[in-house]
Scaffold this active site. Structure first.
Site, short mmCIF file in Angstrom:
data_model
loop_
_atom_site.label_atom_id
_atom_site.label_comp_id
_atom_site.label_asym_id
_atom_site.label_seq_id
_atom_site.Cartn_x
_atom_site.Cartn_y
_atom_site.Cartn_z
N HIS A 25 -22.14 -89.09 18.85
CA HIS A 25 -23.09 -88.24 19.55
C HIS A 25 -24.34 -89.04 19.88
CE1 HIS A 25 -23.28 -87.35 15.15
NE2 HIS A 25 -24.57 -87.58 15.31
N ASP A 42 -17.03 -83.87 22.72
CA ASP A 42 -18.02 -84.39 23.68
C ASP A 42 -18.79 -83.26 24.37
OD1 ASP A 42 -17.03 -87.10 23.29
OD2 ASP A 42 -15.33 -86.50 24.52
#
Length: 437
Positions: A41, A13
């Site tokens: 993403h 992340d």
């Protein structure tokens, strides 16, 4: 020509999607080399928010070939959903290629993933429940289904018979679940294979042909270094190898083909799910980082755990991946902080250490040793050059570069493409970066 690996230098992340999207402008081929739909993403293009889990970010560039490599595990239903979403947004998907030898996540993998996590109780590891671990387990046990099996009914039936019988027995007798119908699975997955067939290629041959033509190849990792199966915070890890060495295995290339490795790290640290996290914050500071940073998982929607930047795991990521430079993301999230802390070492059982312990129980006992830096308390979101940044922000970046002993090539100040300071083009520029201690 330059062949570049982009990896996450923390627990995933980190903003790899945006960085890969930026670098894809200079790449001819983008290769996703490991992981599956457990990764996610988010890319913002012309005000549109696009969320991808499996398809490489480079798909947004019509002249870029995007290859999902042999080291990935593919959930065809999710992948086709992503393709349909891209088509509905007017994005050309003709450049997408899928390795014939990538393994397939089957319905029983998802069921077993959820059932096993439930059975762990308080010892749960924080799986996304997408069937990734069981898919990789079958791959290791040599009982997996591959993309090429979906293209031939006889082969699919032959490959599925033994594993499905075994999985149905597990589901019924151990976990109390209903057995799966083999004919339903065969019909469903042959249909997936028919839709995917135009994109299926020999992964290794495709990459080496591109390399022979001296094309720029970008290798895109999923998750992050501290989630690596062999080098992360085991057992709180993923089931593949996100580190740079995983690019060679998952794409089918030798290490001499790699010219540079870029690590992506947030200006602070986050983690999803279970496992030790020495710099984790609580209370209002945690809430402030989470809210300002939009720290909710793309894949699971889970609220991320937030903490200060951890230089110890940062240095470890530099070593494990052989990082040449860094991309620091979400610097703008710290804009309102009056002071910022960075972990420079740990205290473990009364002793100062400056390394990452390989034992998770030891890591859980580590207490961060912080250095405190002044905040800048003004917006950086509109900065487009290094000299536009407030002096304390520049000092903070230099501190990180010095702490990790690696220069910074890119600074991200928001989700949009233009909210970026590119200190050096990591693909076309010389092998150096301008922002260092």
């Amino acid at each position: 020509m330059a062949n570049v690996v982009v990896i996450g230098a923390q627990w995933g992340d980190e903003g790899k999607g945006k960085i890969t999207d930026l670098l894809s402008r200079s790449a001819d081929v983008v290769v996703r080399y490991q992981g599956g739909v457990n990764a996610g993403h988010t890319i913002v293009v012309d005000g549109r928010v696009l969320k991808l889990h499996l398809i490489p970010s480079g798909i947004l560039y019509p002249d870029t070939t995007c290859l999902i490599g042999s080291g990935t595990v593919v959930d065809p239903k999710v992948m086709l959903g992503e393709l349909d979403m891209l088509i509905s947004n007017g994005i050309d998907i003709s450049g997408l290629q899928l390795a014939s030898t990538a393994h397939i996540t089957m319905p029983y993998h998802r069921l077993l993933d959820l059932a096993m996590e439930k059975q762990r109780g308080e010892r749960k590891i924080g799986t996304t429940g997408r069937g990734i671990g069981p898919t990789y387990a079958d791959k290791s046990q040599r009982s997996g289904i591959r993309v090429l099996d979906l293209l031939d009914e006889a082969r699919l039936r032959d490959r599925l018979e033994g594993p499905l019988s075994e999985k149905n027995q597990l589901l019924e007798t151990i976990y109390g679940e209903k057995p799966l119908d083999p004919e339903e699975i065969i019909r469903e997955y042959l249909a997936y294979g028919k839709r995917l067939a135009p994109h299926v290629v020999d992964c290794t041959r495709a990459i080496h042909e591109a390399a022979s033509d001296r094309k720029n190849i970008l290798f895109e990792g999923a998750q992050g270094t501290l989630l690596d199966l062999d080098h992360g915070t085991y057992p709180y890890v993923t089931s593949s190898n996100p580190v740079s060495g995983g690019a060679c295995i998952g794409a089918g290339v030798g290490p001499t083909l790699i010219d540079r490795v870029i690590g992506v790290a947030k200006a602070y640290t986050t983690r999803v799910g279970e496992g030790p996290f020495p710099t984790e914050l609580s209370g209002s500071l945690n809430d402030q980082l989470c809210d300002r940073g939009g720290e909710f998982g793309t894949t699971t929607g889970r609220r991320r755990r937030c903490g200060w930047f951890d230089g110890v795991i940062g240095r470890y990521a530099v070593q494990v991946n052989g990082l040449d430079c860094l991309a620091i993301t979400k610097l703008d999230v710290l804009d309102e902080m009056d002071k910022i802390q960075v972990s420079v070492a740990y205290e473990l059982d009364g002793e100062r250490i400056d390394y990452f312990p390989s034992c998770s129980e030891d890591f859980a006992r580590c207490k961060p040793i912080f250095e405190t830096l002044p905040g800048w308390q003004c917006s950086t979101a509109e900065c487009r050059r290094l000299e536009d940044l407030p002096a304390p922000a520049m000092d903070y970046l230099r501190f990180l570069a010095d702490l990790m002993d690696v220069p910074i090539a890119i600074v991200s100040l928001g989700a949009s493409r233009d909210q970026t300071i590119v200190v050096e083009d990591p693909i076309h520029g010389p092998k150096r970066a301008l922002l260092s201690a």
